[in-house]
Design a protein around this motif. Structure first.
Motif, PDB file in Angstrom:
ATOM      1  N   PRO A 166       0.801  -1.233   0.000  1.00 29.49           N
ATOM      2  CA  PRO A 166       0.000   0.000   0.000  1.00 29.49           C
ATOM      3  C   PRO A 166       0.829   1.276   0.000  1.00 29.49           C
ATOM      4  N   SER A 167       2.051   1.243   0.537  1.00 26.51           N
ATOM      5  CA  SER A 167       2.900   2.436   0.595  1.00 26.51           C
ATOM      6  C   SER A 167       4.090   2.364  -0.356  1.00 26.51           C
ATOM      7  N   LEU A 168       4.117   1.363  -1.227  1.00 32.51           N
ATOM      8  CA  LEU A 168       5.262   1.168  -2.112  1.00 32.51           C
ATOM      9  C   LEU A 168       5.323   2.281  -3.155  1.00 32.51           C
ATOM     10  N   ARG A 169       6.483   2.932  -3.252  1.00 33.79           N
ATOM     11  CA  ARG A 169       6.615   4.072  -4.160  1.00 33.79           C
ATOM     12  C   ARG A 169       6.397   3.701  -5.619  1.00 33.79           C
ATOM     13  N   LEU A 170       6.672   2.440  -5.962  1.00 38.58           N
ATOM     14  CA  LEU A 170       6.466   2.008  -7.346  1.00 38.58           C
ATOM     15  C   LEU A 170       5.010   2.159  -7.778  1.00 38.58           C
ATOM     16  N   ARG A 171       4.084   2.180  -6.809  1.00 43.92           N
ATOM     17  CA  ARG A 171       2.661   2.309  -7.148  1.00 43.92           C
ATOM     18  C   ARG A 171       2.247   3.761  -7.396  1.00 43.92           C
ATOM     19  N   ARG A 172       3.100   4.710  -7.024  1.00 44.92           N
ATOM     20  CA  ARG A 172       2.693   6.116  -7.066  1.00 44.92           C
ATOM     21  C   ARG A 172       2.243   6.582  -8.454  1.00 44.92           C
ATOM     22  N   PRO A 173       2.956   6.253  -9.565  1.00 46.73           N
ATOM     23  CA  PRO A 173       2.490   6.757 -10.867  1.00 46.73           C
ATOM     24  C   PRO A 173       1.061   6.325 -11.196  1.00 46.73           C
ATOM     25  N   TRP A 174       0.718   5.047 -10.953  1.00 51.17           N
ATOM     26  CA  TRP A 174      -0.643   4.589 -11.210  1.00 51.17           C
ATOM     27  C   TRP A 174      -1.638   5.289 -10.287  1.00 51.17           C
ATOM     28  N   LEU A 175      -1.233   5.407  -9.027  1.00 50.75           N
ATOM     29  CA  LEU A 175      -2.139   5.989  -8.049  1.00 50.75           C
ATOM     30  C   LEU A 175      -2.385   7.462  -8.322  1.00 50.75           C
ATOM     31  N   MET A 176      -1.356   8.195  -8.707  1.00 48.83           N
ATOM     32  CA  MET A 176      -1.532   9.617  -8.967  1.00 48.83           C
ATOM     33  C   MET A 176      -2.446   9.848 -10.157  1.00 48.83           C
ATOM     34  N   ARG A 177      -2.442   8.954 -11.114  1.00 47.39           N
ATOM     35  CA  ARG A 177      -3.406   9.074 -12.224  1.00 47.39           C
ATOM     36  C   ARG A 177      -4.825   8.896 -11.711  1.00 47.39           C
ATOM     37  N   ARG A 178      -5.030   7.910 -10.831  1.00 52.45           N
ATOM     38  CA  ARG A 178      -6.363   7.695 -10.271  1.00 52.45           C
ATOM     39  C   ARG A 178      -6.795   8.859  -9.395  1.00 52.45           C
ATOM     40  N   ALA A 179      -5.840   9.502  -8.743  1.00 54.64           N
ATOM     41  CA  ALA A 179      -6.158  10.558  -7.773  1.00 54.64           C
ATOM     42  C   ALA A 179      -6.162  11.957  -8.395  1.00 54.64           C
ATOM     43  N   ARG A 180      -6.003  12.069  -9.709  1.00 59.28           N
ATOM     44  CA  ARG A 180      -5.878  13.395 -10.324  1.00 59.28           C
ATOM     45  C   ARG A 180      -7.044  14.314  -9.992  1.00 59.28           C
ATOM     46  N   GLU A 181      -8.263  13.816 -10.138  1.00 64.19           N
ATOM     47  CA  GLU A 181      -9.418  14.683  -9.901  1.00 64.19           C
ATOM     48  C   GLU A 181      -9.541  15.028  -8.419  1.00 64.19           C
ATOM     49  N   LEU A 182      -9.334  14.045  -7.556  1.00 67.21           N
ATOM     50  CA  LEU A 182      -9.369  14.304  -6.113  1.00 67.21           C
ATOM     51  C   LEU A 182      -8.405  15.420  -5.747  1.00 67.21           C
ATOM     52  N   LEU A 183      -7.175  15.364  -6.268  1.00 66.32           N
ATOM     53  CA  LEU A 183      -6.158  16.351  -5.924  1.00 66.32           C
ATOM     54  C   LEU A 183      -6.407  17.687  -6.607  1.00 66.32           C
ATOM     55  N   ALA A 184      -6.928  17.653  -7.821  1.00 62.43           N
ATOM     56  CA  ALA A 184      -7.226  18.903  -8.529  1.00 62.43           C
ATOM     57  C   ALA A 184      -8.311  19.703  -7.806  1.00 62.43           C
ATOM     58  N   CYS A 185      -9.212  19.006  -7.141  1.00 61.85           N
ATOM     59  CA  CYS A 185     -10.313  19.663  -6.428  1.00 61.85           C
ATOM     60  C   CYS A 185      -9.981  19.919  -4.959  1.00 61.85           C
ATOM     61  N   SER A 186      -8.769  19.596  -4.536  1.00 65.57           N
ATOM     62  CA  SER A 186      -8.417  19.655  -3.125  1.00 65.57           C
ATOM     63  C   SER A 186      -8.102  21.086  -2.684  1.00 65.57           C
ATOM     64  N   GLN A 187      -8.666  21.483  -1.561  1.00 63.89           N
ATOM     65  CA  GLN A 187      -8.392  22.789  -0.967  1.00 63.89           C
ATOM     66  C   GLN A 187      -7.840  22.586   0.444  1.00 63.89           C
ATOM     67  N   ASP A 188      -6.733  23.251   0.735  1.00 63.53           N
ATOM     68  CA  ASP A 188      -6.151  23.154   2.072  1.00 63.53           C
ATOM     69  C   ASP A 188      -7.006  23.917   3.071  1.00 63.53           C
ATOM     70  N   GLN A 189      -7.199  23.318   4.246  1.00 68.37           N
ATOM     71  CA  GLN A 189      -7.928  23.980   5.318  1.00 68.37           C
ATOM     72  C   GLN A 189      -7.198  23.733   6.634  1.00 68.37           C
ATOM     73  N   ILE A 190      -6.996  24.784   7.396  1.00 76.10           N
ATOM     74  CA  ILE A 190      -6.463  24.652   8.747  1.00 76.10           C
ATOM     75  C   ILE A 190      -7.637  24.767   9.709  1.00 76.10           C
ATOM     76  N   LEU A 191      -7.876  23.706  10.452  1.00 78.10           N
ATOM     77  CA  LEU A 191      -9.035  23.623  11.333  1.00 78.10           C
ATOM     78  C   LEU A 191      -8.683  24.078  12.737  1.00 78.10           C
ATOM     79  N   ASP A 192      -9.574  24.875  13.319  1.00 78.24           N
ATOM     80  CA  ASP A 192      -9.480  25.223  14.733  1.00 78.24           C
ATOM     81  C   ASP A 192     -10.048  24.054  15.525  1.00 78.24           C
ATOM     82  N   CYS A 193      -9.202  23.386  16.293  1.00 81.29           N
ATOM     83  CA  CYS A 193      -9.604  22.172  17.005  1.00 81.29           C
ATOM     84  C   CYS A 193      -9.830  22.411  18.498  1.00 81.29           C
ATOM     85  N   GLY A 194      -9.808  23.681  18.916  1.00 80.49           N
ATOM     86  CA  GLY A 194      -9.976  23.997  20.321  1.00 80.49           C
ATOM     87  C   GLY A 194      -8.651  24.041  21.050  1.00 80.49           C
TER      88      GLY A 194
END
Length: 342
Positions: free
Chosen positions: A36-64
């Motif tokens: 699951p964490s093998l770097r060799l999988r990253r190219p395939w995984l990044m293709r699958r995750a393109r839309e998820l990452l393209a739509c991703s917005q960073d948020q810093i949450l106030d947790c109290g």
């Protein structure tokens, strides 16, 4: 509710035995744990995750209590689709991050099926060491509860699911146990190979395969070096760096940088066996491989019996693996998808 402190495995929480059947070359527990964490999988995984990452917005949450945690929010609306009903908060494992491959795999699978996804970093994981002065430890539950509470306030119309891997699965189940008292409405919680008894997991890491032991030592020491560079006036971790085992590193950390009297008290503080999940009111699921080389399967016998806790314990899968194809989503991804979407 029945006390299950010493129930045998056969009397553990009800188990759904829907099977995971990897090809023979993938069945080895150690291979399953590494893939699951093998770097060799990253190219395939990044293709699958393109839309998820393209739509991703960073948020810093106030947790109290002044605590801030960083997460990454991907919404269906940002992809030009109808707003989602489900928001899935993903929790990585110890010394992973919101960008760990297994998190991106599940996140992209759920996002492609209409869920909003929030990938949360624990304190001092990913690029977050600068956000809080105090260091991470596994009993920092209040801030994760606070993060989920903030997300519920931000998205009051969403059905919120927590899903986590390893230590993240442990956190997901502990947050679920705390949710009603914290005013959080959770749809469900899911833990993939969650840490059950930290005492026993530490014993396995200390005396099991050198690969896992050294992997976590290296990752933890690298994390502490970053923290020390950012806060040199607060931290001198040389006594921890001098240690050669996770146990002794943790003992020094507990003694110098925690509120706990000793290692035993600290490890007990984030266990989820015995009575901890007895009063769990949120529908919760554990996906577990009986050949997990890090989390002992015998610990399942010490989970509280609770009609809201559902166990799917299967023979193979390693630690958070469940890989039946090298370049596609895992069986666990599909199982979690079916729990959320149907």
């Amino acid at each position: 509710m029945t006390d299950s402190l010493t129930v045998p495995l056969a009397a553990a929480p009800p188990s759904d035995t829907a099977g995971f059947n990897p090809p023979a070359w993938l069945a080895n527990a150690h291979l399953q744990s590494i893939l699951p964490s093998l770097r060799l999988r990253r190219p395939w995984l990044m293709r699958r995750a393109r839309e998820l990452l393209a739509c991703s917005q960073d948020q810093i949450l106030d947790c109290g209590a002044g605590v801030r945690l960083l997460g990454h929010y991907s919404s269906q609306a940002s992809a030009g689709r109808e707003p989602a009903r489900d928001l899935v908060v993903l929790l990585h494992g110890w010394e992973g991050s919101a960008d760990s491959l297994y998190v991106l795999s599940l996140g992209s699978y759920l996002f492609a099926r209409g869920c909003d996804v929030f990938r949360l970093n624990f304190r001092d994981h990913g690029p977050t060491h600068h956000l809080n002065q105090d260091i991470f430890h596994s009993c920092r539950l209040d801030e994760v509860v606070g993060a989920v509470h903030t997300l519920q306030q931000q998205f009051p119309d969403r059905r919120i699911t927590l899903a986590g891997f390893s230590l993240g699965g442990n956190f997901a189940l502990r947050v679920a146990a705390r949710a009603p008292a914290a005013g959080i409405r959770l749809e469900r919680a899911i833990g993939v190979c969650p840490v059950l008894s930290p005492h026993n997991t530490m014993e396995v890491l200390e005396h099991g395969s050198f690969i896992y032991h050294q992997y976590f030592i290296n990752k933890w020491k690298n994390s502490l070096r970053i923290k020390q560079r950012l806060f040199p006036e607060l931290y001198d971790f040389r006594p921890i760096f001098a240690q050669g085992s996770i146990r002794t590193m943790t003992e020094v950390m507990v003694e110098r940088y925690s509120e706990f009297a000793n290692l035993d008290a600290y490890l007990t503080g984030y266990a989820i066996v015995d009575h901890v999940l007895e009063r769990l009111d949120v529908p919760s699921h554990i996906l577990f491989a009986l050949d997990d080389p890090i989390i002992p399967a015998a610990d399942l016998a010490h989970l509280a019996r609770n009609p809201n806790l559902h166990l799917n314990a299967i023979p193979h899968g390693g630690h958070c693996g469940f890989m039946d194809r090298f370049s596609a989503e895992s069986w666990a991804d599909r199982q979690i998808g079916s729990l959320i979407i149907g």
